[in-house]
Design an enzyme around this catalytic site. Sequence first.
Site, PDB file in Angstrom:
ATOM      1  N   GLY A  22       0.835  -1.195   0.000  1.00  0.00           N
ATOM      2  CA  GLY A  22       0.000   0.000   0.000  1.00  0.00           C
ATOM      3  C   GLY A  22       0.863   1.236   0.000  1.00  0.00           C
ATOM      4  O   GLY A  22       2.039   1.203   0.372  1.00  0.00           O
ATOM      5  N   MET A  26       2.063  10.182   2.098  1.00  0.00           N
ATOM      6  CA  MET A  26       3.123  10.384   3.072  1.00  0.00           C
ATOM      7  C   MET A  26       4.068   9.191   3.184  1.00  0.00           C
ATOM      8  O   MET A  26       5.262   9.362   3.386  1.00  0.00           O
ATOM      9  CB  MET A  26       2.500  10.665   4.439  1.00  0.00           C
ATOM     10  CG  MET A  26       3.479  10.848   5.571  1.00  0.00           C
ATOM     11  SD  MET A  26       2.590  11.217   7.113  1.00  0.00           S
ATOM     12  CE  MET A  26       3.922  11.109   8.296  1.00  0.00           C
ATOM     13  N   ALA A  27       3.550   7.999   3.050  1.00  0.00           N
ATOM     14  CA  ALA A  27       4.367   6.814   3.311  1.00  0.00           C
ATOM     15  C   ALA A  27       3.881   5.630   2.491  1.00  0.00           C
ATOM     16  O   ALA A  27       2.789   5.641   1.917  1.00  0.00           O
ATOM     17  CB  ALA A  27       4.317   6.459   4.804  1.00  0.00           C
ATOM     18  N   ASP A 153      -9.522  12.350  12.682  1.00  0.00           N
ATOM     19  CA  ASP A 153      -9.679  11.881  11.299  1.00  0.00           C
ATOM     20  C   ASP A 153     -10.473  10.580  11.273  1.00  0.00           C
ATOM     21  O   ASP A 153     -10.112   9.639  10.570  1.00  0.00           O
ATOM     22  CB  ASP A 153      -8.310  11.704  10.645  1.00  0.00           C
ATOM     23  CG  ASP A 153      -8.388  11.584   9.120  1.00  0.00           C
ATOM     24  OD1 ASP A 153      -9.443  11.928   8.554  1.00  0.00           O
ATOM     25  OD2 ASP A 153      -7.398  11.136   8.513  1.00  0.00           O
TER      26      ASP A 153
END
Length: 465
Positions: A22, A26-27, A153
């Site tokens: 995945g 950001m990462a 979030d």
Amino acid sequence: MTSDVRAPQRVGGKYLLYGEIGTGGMAQVRLGRVEGALGFSRTVAVKRLHAHLAKDPDFVAMLVDEARLAGNIHHPNVVATIDVVAENDELFVVMEYVHGASLASLLTAARTSKQSVPHPVAVRVAVDFLSGLHAAHEALSPDGHVMGIVHRDVSPQNVLVGADGVSRVIDFGIAKARDRVQTTREGELKGKLGYMAPEQLLGLSVDRRTDVYGAAMVLWEMLVGRRRSEGMNEGQIVTQAVTGSIASPKSFDASIPNEIDQVVTRALAKEKEARFDTAADMAAALENYEMASTRDVAEWVAQLLPDVLDHRAQLLAVLRERGLAASEDLTKLEVPASSPSAETAKFDSSENKSRGPLIVAGVGVAFALTTAIALVATRTSSAPAGPSPSASFVSSASVAPSPIVVTTAAPTASSSSSAATSSASPAPSRTQAPVHRGKPVDRRCDPPFTIDSNGIRSYKRECVR
């Protein structure tokens, strides 16, 4: 896949990193294995900052904070953070691997197949992630003080529903905490617009009741079968939230029990004081209604995404038996031809995607907020004497010159292609997915495991069949 397989990348002395499963803004997330003494091994997920962000102090601080906060939360309904490794100027966060899918993926699959989420399943999923949120809100630092974590979030993308039927909260990347190193800059909003509480949109202080609002919005979506923001622009989304004009789930589907509708309506109250005080209180209110077992939820997940789960299980089997090259991308890995589902199973990396923040110039949202604030101010000025707490904020914030930056999840294909409909339009008729109704669930096996203080999951012997 050839038999000539190179050694995987080793980090921290004991973690073997394999292919990517995945990625986000950001990462990336890579599949990994941890090796121990006497042949012990365990599958893990490893989050790794993108190379171009690894030298940015803000993004490094964000990832470190996420790992540190999550590492202090020990609960079956929160994905466990196992370790943090700093090596060769890179940062790796080692997490529990969950065999399952995001709630967002499951809801998309349900909409595509025109199936509704069974009410007992929706309640069970909500109770699970509310329990995880409460654990985060109550989490203590190593020195024993309440950390004051607010997720900020809460959304379907940040709820993982396991193939074991247990739902878990993930991604504390933008969470607020009392002793967090990385902070929100003035003029920034962090979260997904359609799930943000009024106080979050207006830049007021947030607390655990802000997450209660987000949780209610996720449950609203499960019950109604569509996104609240579907067919709406930013201004409409914001205005609807800050004026408290979100329609109740029952107005879309008369079959929704009154008790559930009342819980959602209360949790979506415009004023924090009118909501449930804690996520645990909201979960307790939902538990008064019929709730599916973890077995029911597991069957629902398997029924919606059979190929995804089967293919991922095959990938894990290949990993255990043959190993993978560190540079090999699992999204392109072919299942051995002998597999019965090799022709149809396609691995979708978006299922376990690490959804990092996407920072965009918030011109449209800035306009939406200005419009919404002006609308609130107008209504306030015409109201009886006695200004509300938000009225004093409106008078001072409406002239704030700072631009607004919004952190949102990248739009999905399903959201961009959905037909524009107003929130007052009734949802299309959908087929109710079947729910298993067998003999009563053994509560000792619901959930069928325990988690110790180190976050290690141990399955109960009497529950393993």
